[in-house]
Design an enzyme around this catalytic site. Sequence first.
Site, PDB file in Angstrom:
ATOM      1  N   HIS A 124       0.811  -1.203   0.000  1.00  0.00           N
ATOM      2  CA  HIS A 124       0.000   0.000   0.000  1.00  0.00           C
ATOM      3  C   HIS A 124       0.854   1.266   0.000  1.00  0.00           C
ATOM      4  O   HIS A 124       1.934   1.297   0.589  1.00  0.00           O
ATOM      5  CB  HIS A 124      -0.895   0.034   1.244  1.00  0.00           C
ATOM      6  CG  HIS A 124      -1.790  -1.148   1.372  1.00  0.00           C
ATOM      7  ND1 HIS A 124      -2.119  -1.694   2.589  1.00  0.00           N
ATOM      8  CD2 HIS A 124      -2.427  -1.902   0.444  1.00  0.00           C
ATOM      9  CE1 HIS A 124      -2.925  -2.726   2.406  1.00  0.00           C
ATOM     10  NE2 HIS A 124      -3.115  -2.875   1.111  1.00  0.00           N
ATOM     11  N   LYS A 153       5.866   5.971   7.352  1.00  0.00           N
ATOM     12  CA  LYS A 153       5.328   5.089   8.389  1.00  0.00           C
ATOM     13  C   LYS A 153       6.439   4.592   9.299  1.00  0.00           C
ATOM     14  O   LYS A 153       7.495   4.174   8.832  1.00  0.00           O
ATOM     15  CB  LYS A 153       4.621   3.889   7.762  1.00  0.00           C
ATOM     16  CG  LYS A 153       3.394   4.270   6.946  1.00  0.00           C
ATOM     17  CD  LYS A 153       2.758   3.065   6.289  1.00  0.00           C
ATOM     18  CE  LYS A 153       1.550   3.475   5.465  1.00  0.00           C
ATOM     19  NZ  LYS A 153       0.970   2.325   4.742  1.00  0.00           N
ATOM     20  N   TYR A 155       1.530   1.363  13.755  1.00  0.00           N
ATOM     21  CA  TYR A 155       2.370   2.251  12.973  1.00  0.00           C
ATOM     22  C   TYR A 155       1.849   3.677  13.008  1.00  0.00           C
ATOM     23  O   TYR A 155       0.661   3.929  13.050  1.00  0.00           O
ATOM     24  CB  TYR A 155       2.587   1.759  11.545  1.00  0.00           C
ATOM     25  CG  TYR A 155       1.367   1.531  10.698  1.00  0.00           C
ATOM     26  CD1 TYR A 155       0.947   2.490   9.780  1.00  0.00           C
ATOM     27  CD2 TYR A 155       0.652   0.338  10.777  1.00  0.00           C
ATOM     28  CE1 TYR A 155      -0.162   2.272   8.983  1.00  0.00           C
ATOM     29  CE2 TYR A 155      -0.452   0.112   9.978  1.00  0.00           C
ATOM     30  CZ  TYR A 155      -0.857   1.086   9.089  1.00  0.00           C
ATOM     31  OH  TYR A 155      -1.963   0.868   8.301  1.00  0.00           O
ATOM     32  N   ASP A 183      -6.206  -6.318  -1.904  1.00  0.00           N
ATOM     33  CA  ASP A 183      -4.796  -6.608  -2.150  1.00  0.00           C
ATOM     34  C   ASP A 183      -4.597  -7.606  -3.289  1.00  0.00           C
ATOM     35  O   ASP A 183      -3.588  -7.554  -3.983  1.00  0.00           O
ATOM     36  CB  ASP A 183      -4.128  -7.101  -0.869  1.00  0.00           C
ATOM     37  CG  ASP A 183      -4.009  -5.994   0.176  1.00  0.00           C
ATOM     38  OD1 ASP A 183      -4.302  -4.826  -0.151  1.00  0.00           O
ATOM     39  OD2 ASP A 183      -3.624  -6.296   1.309  1.00  0.00           O
TER      40      ASP A 183
END
Length: 187
Positions: A68, A77, A137, A174
Amino acid sequence: MQTDNLGLKATETPLPGVLILEPKVFEDDRGFFLESYNERSMAAVGIHARFVQDNHSYSRHNVIRGLHYQVDSSQGKLVRAVTGEIFDVAVDLRRSSSTFGKWFGTSLSSENRRMLWVPTGCAHGFQVLSESAHVLYKATDFYDPGLERTITWDDPDLAIEWQIRERPLISVKDRTGVSFKKAESFA
């Protein structure tokens, strides 16, 4: 390798700007304490990001999430596994980078207590290696579903060496990601 004066160890990876971070851990017979984020420590190792959102993901064994990223509002991140173990992956989508189209992966776990800094301009994904994993995250920009993009996890041009022993669990989103060749990238 760099270490700041507060004990945060940063190890460079083959992808520019992607860092493995190891916080100093204080352990005794009660358990342990660590700083998972300290603005001064991060700045001392070259991370000057402002975080605006924290995310918590729970996944079962053999789940693969990603790859992603967001266009326009790209997210840096800071990733860690607080329970379990994951194989965490960053893919360089910066055309100006000497490592454009390359990936790096490492183990993050509750045992090794490492974190991975994935800067803007990279895609991110992970595979759960343990029975389950809680992944936390911090993100440098807000999630925007209209700007999110997905590169298929098993793209042959990327050839990520996932630790596959059985068919992974993958979301519909995904599974229907685009190939690396068709993915939007960054300057």
